[in-house]
Design an enzyme around this catalytic site. Structure first.
Site, PDB file in Angstrom:
ATOM      1  CB  THR A 165      -0.963   0.026   1.212  1.00  0.00           C
ATOM      2  OG1 THR A 165      -0.179   0.030   2.405  1.00  0.00           O
ATOM      3  CG2 THR A 165      -1.898  -1.163   1.208  1.00  0.00           C
TER       4      THR A 165
ATOM      5  CG  ASP B  70       3.945  -4.255   3.661  1.00  0.00           C
ATOM      6  OD1 ASP B  70       4.441  -4.698   4.716  1.00  0.00           O
ATOM      7  OD2 ASP B  70       4.442  -3.307   3.018  1.00  0.00           O
TER       8      ASP B  70
ATOM      9  N   GLY C 258       2.314  -3.852  -5.131  1.00  0.00           N
ATOM     10  CA  GLY C 258       1.660  -2.558  -4.992  1.00  0.00           C
ATOM     11  C   GLY C 258       0.739  -2.319  -6.172  1.00  0.00           C
ATOM     12  CB  ALA C 259      -2.079  -2.849  -7.499  1.00  0.00           C
TER      13      ALA C 259
ATOM     14  N   GLY D 142       8.687  -5.240  -3.938  1.00  0.00           N
ATOM     15  CA  GLY D 142       9.204  -4.758  -5.229  1.00  0.00           C
ATOM     16  C   GLY D 142       9.237  -5.842  -6.286  1.00  0.00           C
TER      17      GLY D 142
ATOM     18  CE1 TYR E 108       6.081   2.355   2.705  1.00  0.00           C
ATOM     19  CE2 TYR E 108       4.263   0.828   2.847  1.00  0.00           C
ATOM     20  CZ  TYR E 108       5.618   1.082   2.697  1.00  0.00           C
ATOM     21  OH  TYR E 108       6.496   0.034   2.530  1.00  0.00           O
TER      22      TYR E 108
HETATM   23  N1  LIG Z   1       9.970  -2.463   3.510  1.00  0.00           N
HETATM   24  C1  LIG Z   1      10.321  -1.617   2.586  1.00  0.00           C
HETATM   25  O1  LIG Z   1      11.301  -0.870   2.718  1.00  0.00           O
HETATM   26  C2  LIG Z   1       9.518  -1.553   1.327  1.00  0.00           C
HETATM   27  C3  LIG Z   1      10.030  -0.893   0.204  1.00  0.00           C
HETATM   28  C4  LIG Z   1       9.264  -0.884  -0.965  1.00  0.00           C
HETATM   29  C5  LIG Z   1       8.038  -1.495  -0.987  1.00  0.00           C
HETATM   30  N2  LIG Z   1       7.540  -2.105   0.136  1.00  0.00           N
HETATM   31  C6  LIG Z   1       6.199  -2.740   0.150  1.00  0.00           C
HETATM   32  O2  LIG Z   1       6.065  -3.559  -0.988  1.00  0.00           O
HETATM   33  C7  LIG Z   1       4.978  -3.118  -1.779  1.00  0.00           C
HETATM   34  C8  LIG Z   1       5.237  -3.415  -3.243  1.00  0.00           C
HETATM   35  O3  LIG Z   1       6.323  -2.675  -3.729  1.00  0.00           O
HETATM   36  P1  LIG Z   1       6.112  -1.357  -4.578  1.00  0.00           P
HETATM   37  O4  LIG Z   1       4.706  -0.912  -4.471  1.00  0.00           O
HETATM   38  O5  LIG Z   1       7.190  -0.451  -4.136  1.00  0.00           O
HETATM   39  O6  LIG Z   1       6.443  -1.795  -6.049  1.00  0.00           O
HETATM   40  P2  LIG Z   1       5.889  -2.929  -7.003  1.00  0.00           P
HETATM   41  O7  LIG Z   1       4.848  -3.732  -6.342  1.00  0.00           O
HETATM   42  O8  LIG Z   1       7.064  -3.601  -7.584  1.00  0.00           O
HETATM   43  O9  LIG Z   1       5.235  -2.043  -8.167  1.00  0.00           O
HETATM   44  C9  LIG Z   1       4.168  -1.193  -7.938  1.00  0.00           C
HETATM   45  C10 LIG Z   1       3.885  -0.446  -9.218  1.00  0.00           C
HETATM   46  O10 LIG Z   1       3.461  -1.362 -10.206  1.00  0.00           O
HETATM   47  C11 LIG Z   1       2.276  -0.906 -10.816  1.00  0.00           C
HETATM   48  N3  LIG Z   1       1.491  -2.081 -11.195  1.00  0.00           N
HETATM   49  C12 LIG Z   1       1.071  -3.106 -10.405  1.00  0.00           C
HETATM   50  N4  LIG Z   1       0.432  -4.025 -11.139  1.00  0.00           N
HETATM   51  C13 LIG Z   1       0.444  -3.581 -12.405  1.00  0.00           C
HETATM   52  C14 LIG Z   1      -0.053  -4.096 -13.637  1.00  0.00           C
HETATM   53  N5  LIG Z   1      -0.676  -5.280 -13.681  1.00  0.00           N
HETATM   54  N6  LIG Z   1       0.139  -3.377 -14.754  1.00  0.00           N
HETATM   55  C15 LIG Z   1       0.769  -2.184 -14.723  1.00  0.00           C
HETATM   56  N7  LIG Z   1       1.255  -1.641 -13.605  1.00  0.00           N
HETATM   57  C16 LIG Z   1       1.101  -2.334 -12.451  1.00  0.00           C
HETATM   58  C17 LIG Z   1       1.616  -0.030  -9.800  1.00  0.00           C
HETATM   59  O11 LIG Z   1       0.830   0.910 -10.474  1.00  0.00           O
HETATM   60  P3  LIG Z   1      -0.379   1.720  -9.826  1.00  0.00           P
HETATM   61  O12 LIG Z   1       0.133   2.269  -8.523  1.00  0.00           O
HETATM   62  O13 LIG Z   1      -0.630   2.760 -10.843  1.00  0.00           O
HETATM   63  O14 LIG Z   1      -1.503   0.764  -9.647  1.00  0.00           O
HETATM   64  C18 LIG Z   1       2.807   0.605  -9.111  1.00  0.00           C
HETATM   65  O15 LIG Z   1       3.233   1.745  -9.835  1.00  0.00           O
HETATM   66  C19 LIG Z   1       4.811  -1.647  -1.401  1.00  0.00           C
HETATM   67  O16 LIG Z   1       3.534  -1.140  -1.745  1.00  0.00           O
HETATM   68  C20 LIG Z   1       5.057  -1.722   0.079  1.00  0.00           C
HETATM   69  O17 LIG Z   1       3.905  -2.216   0.737  1.00  0.00           O
HETATM   70  C21 LIG Z   1       8.280  -2.161   1.269  1.00  0.00           C
END
Ligand SMILES: NC(=O)c1ccc[n+]([C@@H]2O[C@H](COP(=O)([O-])OP(=O)(O)OC[C@H]3O[C@@H](n4cnc5c(N)ncnc54)[C@H](OP(=O)(O)O)[C@@H]3O)[C@@H](O)[C@H]2O)c1
Length: 316
Positions: free
Chosen positions: A20, A52, A280-281, A203, A57
């Site tokens: 999120t 998560d 993340g979405a 990620g 955030y």
């Molecule tokens: N502990 C840490 O330090 C840490 C660091 C980074 C992340 N996280 C956690 O992990 C989660 C996931 O990582 P993340 O959000 O950074 O990156 P991610 O999940 O690798 O990518 C998210 C991105 O992908 C896009 N997306 C998702 N599905 C898609 C699809 N089917 N087609 C096109 N685009 C798509 C989303 O777009 P839209 O937003 O436009 O839907 C967003 O821009 C985070 O939300 C957070 O909860 C934790």
């Protein structure tokens, strides 16, 4: 949805977790409130039971959306909430503070934002170099003793820091970055998994790059996570190499009548040391579309093809 046992926690969780950070809203594309709330509802309605989030955030905004969405559909008890501590977002900057009084203050704020009386899993978000881990985990232990949090872990710690943390607490969950483009934590992840620590990878889509959505290098704002957090992938020389990797992924996606994102997610979740992939979405359609990856699996041969392509094109 079939669940997996999340390491020592013993909790049955979905192999895909809703992330999120984007829903929180700072450094990501902006969506209307109702779309963000609907995304959380879509995840729960589709069988995702792990969410998560973090006070960092957008300073608790993501937690607020979760609290509101879960309350509206009466689903708090159906969901395992992971939130974090020791890191905040103040005036547009991320600020680490692992001091005990801050751990207590953040927890109080998270409970309020999430509209709940308990946090199922609390992770140290980033270590604070100015505060001993003993103090930070000591404060988290006290929250656990009070029954406010269920399980303790951390993201972004090195193996040595996890070993140190294990001296201070019952360390049950590890949240590292892991994807086809980010394999630097793999050794620590394997080690953690072997010890029974639950592993949730973040990620998995490398900030959306592994969906095939981006085909040209763009200039992003300083605090945009395509420039900041995942910037190393969104710039040359890596970007062009990722485009070549996407071609291999597309061929495999076509074989399964699937999307490229599903290939990226299956590559991660099928690794035996990953319990759940955080994705993340910010749209219902993305959540539902990504979950289609659970209807099929990469064959061993395809995993081999992808691993070889990652080695050849990305050098990992
Ligand atoms: N502990 C840490 O330090 C840490 C660091 C980074 C992340 N996280 C956690 O992990 C989660 C996931 O990582 P993340 O959000 O950074 O990156 P991610 O999940 O690798 O990518 C998210 C991105 O992908 C896009 N997306 C998702 N599905 C898609 C699809 N089917 N087609 C096109 N685009 C798509 C989303 O777009 P839209 O937003 O436009 O839907 C967003 O821009 C985070 O939300 C957070 O909860 C934790």
């Amino acid at each position: 949805m079939e669940k997996v046992i999340f390491g020592k926690t013993g909790i049955a969780v979905s192999p895909i977790t809703l992330g999120t950070w984007g829903i929180g809203g700072a450094g990501w594309d902006e969506y209307p409130d109702d779309v963000r709330l609907d995304t959380i509802k879509a995840a729960v309605e589709s069988g995702i039971n792990l969410i998560d989030t973090a006070p960092a955030y957008n300073g608790g905004k993501a937690e607020q959306y979760i609290g509101k969405a879960l309350e509206e559909i009466g689903a708090r008890d159906d969901v395992v909430i992971v939130t974090k501590t020791g890191n905040d977002y103040i005036d547009g900057q991320y600020v680490r503070n692992g001091k005990a009084d801050n751990i207590f203050a953040l927890c109080e704020r998270s409970l309020k934002n999430l509209r709940t009386d308990r946090i199922d899993i609390l992770l140290l978000h980033w270590p604070d170099p100015g505060v001993p881990l003993e103090e930070t985990f000591g404060a988290m232990n006290r929250l656990k003793e009070q029954g406010i949090i269920g399980h303790i872990g951390a993201s972004n710690l090195t193996k040595e820091q996890i070993e140190e943390a294990e001296q201070c607490t019952e360390f049950e969950v590890y949240q590292p970055q892991f994807s086809m483009l980010a394999r630097e934590n793999e050794e620590t992840i394997r080690w953690a998994h072997e010890k029974g620590i639950g592993v949730m990878a973040y990620g998995s889509l490398s900030g959306g790059l592994l969906t095939g959505r981006y085909r040209t290098v763009e200039k992003y704002e300083t605090m945009d996570n395509r420039n900041r957090f995942y910037g190393r992938f969104f710039q040359e020389p890596v970007f062009s190499r990722v485009m070549q990797l996407l071609e291999v992924m597309q061929t495999i996606a076509d074989r399964h009548d699937a999307e490229i994102a599903e290939v990226a997610l299956n590559w991660s979740r099928q690794k035996p040391f990953i319990d759940t992939c955080i994705v993340g979405a910010q749209k219902r359609s993305r959540v539902e579309g990504n979950l289609k990856c659970l209807n099929w699996e990469l064959t061993e041969e395809e995993m081999g093809i992808l691993d070889a392509a990652i080695r050849e094109k990305i050098g990992r």
